[in-house]
Enzyme design. Structure first.
Site, short mmCIF file in Angstrom:
data_model
loop_
_atom_site.label_atom_id
_atom_site.label_comp_id
_atom_site.label_asym_id
_atom_site.label_seq_id
_atom_site.Cartn_x
_atom_site.Cartn_y
_atom_site.Cartn_z
N HIS A 1 0.88 -1.18 0.00
CA HIS A 1 0.00 0.00 0.00
C HIS A 1 0.92 1.23 0.00
O HIS A 1 2.05 1.18 0.49
CB HIS A 1 -0.82 -0.07 1.30
CG HIS A 1 -1.87 0.98 1.47
ND1 HIS A 1 -1.57 2.26 1.90
CD2 HIS A 1 -3.21 0.94 1.31
CE1 HIS A 1 -2.70 2.95 2.00
NE2 HIS A 1 -3.71 2.18 1.64
N ASP B 1 3.27 -4.17 7.72
CA ASP B 1 2.00 -3.46 7.61
C ASP B 1 0.90 -4.48 7.85
O ASP B 1 0.63 -5.33 7.01
CB ASP B 1 1.91 -2.85 6.20
CG ASP B 1 0.55 -2.24 5.91
OD1 ASP B 1 -0.38 -2.44 6.71
OD2 ASP B 1 0.43 -1.56 4.87
N GLN C 1 -4.43 -4.95 6.95
CA GLN C 1 -5.47 -5.86 6.43
C GLN C 1 -5.41 -7.23 7.08
O GLN C 1 -6.25 -8.08 6.79
CB GLN C 1 -5.31 -6.01 4.90
CG GLN C 1 -5.56 -4.76 4.13
CD GLN C 1 -7.01 -4.28 4.20
OE1 GLN C 1 -7.92 -5.06 4.52
NE2 GLN C 1 -7.24 -3.02 3.94
N1 PMP Z 1 -1.86 -0.59 4.58
C1 PMP Z 1 -2.85 -1.31 4.04
C2 PMP Z 1 -2.57 -2.68 3.53
C3 PMP Z 1 -4.14 -0.76 3.99
O1 PMP Z 1 -5.14 -1.46 3.45
C4 PMP Z 1 -4.36 0.53 4.51
C5 PMP Z 1 -5.73 1.17 4.45
N2 PMP Z 1 -6.30 1.15 3.17
C6 PMP Z 1 -3.28 1.22 5.06
C7 PMP Z 1 -2.05 0.63 5.07
C8 PMP Z 1 -3.42 2.60 5.61
O2 PMP Z 1 -4.23 2.61 6.74
P1 PMP Z 1 -4.67 3.98 7.40
O3 PMP Z 1 -5.23 4.83 6.30
O4 PMP Z 1 -5.70 3.58 8.40
O5 PMP Z 1 -3.47 4.58 8.01
#
Ligand code: PMP
Length: 423
Positions: free
Chosen positions: A128, A205, A208
């Protein structure tokens, strides 16, 4: 020995989500977008409301019983996160705004102190943007470079290349536990062991992963593990960074202010120990308590039972969508989590998403903050349905019916040639 789980009582679980019975465009709502944000069940909403009504003041301040009460509830929530991640100590649980802020904290604090010109930062091809951009910013500042672990057409990382990619210059590996686009669950334990054998720090991370996969940071041997409350049926504005104690202790604070100091003088300021030195300013108190309540809710349902339900639903949805002509599923890794991305031949995902929305089926259409994944699969975007513990086969059936309707509309349009320009 096979342990038989009693299945989730989904009809009962759904009673905890008022939104699911609230008409949407005059139709029943099918919420298939938990990967973007989970819905909050009533016990979480009520726990936060109770705090706001009867327990609120600032934390870690003052001697009043009310302040002590708020602090106790706030710190209890930290303990719930510790137990949820199986971390050795609450001192290793740092509150952040979410996964994004947690990874930025690592990049700005650990990264700025440890990455130098010529160093390499290794990322996976399915990250991401939250686990790409903070590292690019750091690499640009320091003169370091980014390397990428590639993936195959199923969305499985090509780990036979990992050994060669971990060079003597590699300092850190940033990797997602579960892909938000493809649903791939990465074999983290083996990857982390391989990285550690080369002295590489691993930042996971977990955004998910936490709603779908039981996480044990000690068993994984992760150096850092980040997640967001709102992906776990908790509130927005709160998240967590778990860190290995020795690393957190040596890292400098990244934001300064109240709440993170021991003493301040014009000559010299000294900081609190971990985790306080990373928590400048007033934290998101109600949100932390809400996240604690969300963890209680997950634990009561049972993570194993949730996973079994979601896997069965994903299998059903994969078979149903697989039978639709012109539909291609993006992300077919074995053992994937309950995320189903797809493209429909000749129809842009944004159009798919809009028509599905009118049918009461809420999905996500776009690049999902993972543009390199779109580039890898040579597509502009996908439509993504994601399943949670409160979804059932009726949601999948509604999705399938709505997709067929999209195809009918576009089929009719292409008959009168008005679908030109849809890529
Ligand atoms: N990493 C992944 C794999 C995600 O799916 C997300 C949210 N879409 C994030 C990071 C970022 O999360 P946040 O916007 O809550 O900081």
């Amino acid at each position: 020995m096979t342990v038989l789980l009693t299945p989730l009582d989904v009809a009962k679980v759904r009673e905890d989500f008022p939104l699911l019975t609230h008409p949407f465009h005059g139709k029943p709502l099918h919420y298939l977008d938990s990967a973007v944000s989970g819905q909050m069940p009533i016990p979480v909403i009520e726990r936060m409301a109770h705090y706001q009504r009867f327990e609120h003041t600032n934390v870690h301040r003052g001697v009043s019983a009310l302040s002590q009460e708020a602090t106790d509830r706030f710190e209890e929530a930290r303990e719930k996160v510790r137990a949820f991640l199986h971390a050795p100590s609450v001192k290793q649980i740092v509150w952040t705004r979410g996964t994004t802020e947690a990874i930025n904290l690592v990049a700005q604090s650990w990264g700025r102190a440890n990455i130098q010109a010529g160093d390499e930062i290794l990322l996976s091809a399915m990250e991401h943007h939250a686990n790409i951009v903070p590292w690019q910013m750091l690499a640009n500042e320091k003169g370091a470079s980014i390397k990428v672990i590639p993936m195959d057409d199923r969305g499985v990382l090509e780990l036979d290349q990992l050994e060669a990619l971990l060079t003597p210059r590699t300092k850190v590996l940033g990797i997602t536990h579960v892909s938000n686009v493809l649903g791939t669950v990465n074999p983290l334990k083996a990857i982390i062991a391989q990285a550690h054998a080369k002295g590489v720090v691993v930042v996971v991370d977990g955004a998910q992963a936490v709603p779908h996969v039981p996480v044990d940071v000690v068993d994984l041997d992760a150096d850092f593990y980040a997640f967001s409350g709102h992906k776990l049926s908790g509130p927005t504005g709160i998240g967590v960074l778990y860190g290995r104690k020795e690393l957190l202790e040596t890292m400098p604070p990244w934001q300064g202010g109240g709440n993170m100091i021991l003493s301040v003088a014009w000559e010299k300021t000294s900081y609190m120990g971990i985790p306080g030195k990373f928590e400048a300013g007033t934290p998101a108190i109600a949100e932390a308590i809400g996240l604690g309540a969300a963890i209680d809710y997950f634990n009561a349902l049972g993570l194993d039972r949730i996973a079994a339900h979601e896997h069965a639903l994903l299998d059903y949805a994969t078979a149903e969508l697989g039978s639709i002509e012109g539909l291609r599923i993006i992300g077919t890794a074995p053992g994937k989590a309950s995320v189903l991305s797809f493209v429909l031949e000749g129809i842009h995902p944004h159009d798919v998403g809009s028509i599905l929305d009118h049918e009461g089926v809420v999905v996500r259409a776009g690049h999902h903050c993972a543009q390199p994944v779109m580039t890898r699969f040579n597509i502009p975007a996908t439509t993504r349905a994601s399943f949670a513990y409160f979804n059932d086969r009726a949601d999948v059936d509604a999705l399938v019916a709505a997709i067929r309707k999209v195809q009918e509309i576009f089929g009719a349009e292409s008959d009168d040639t008005s679908a030109e320009g849809q890529d």
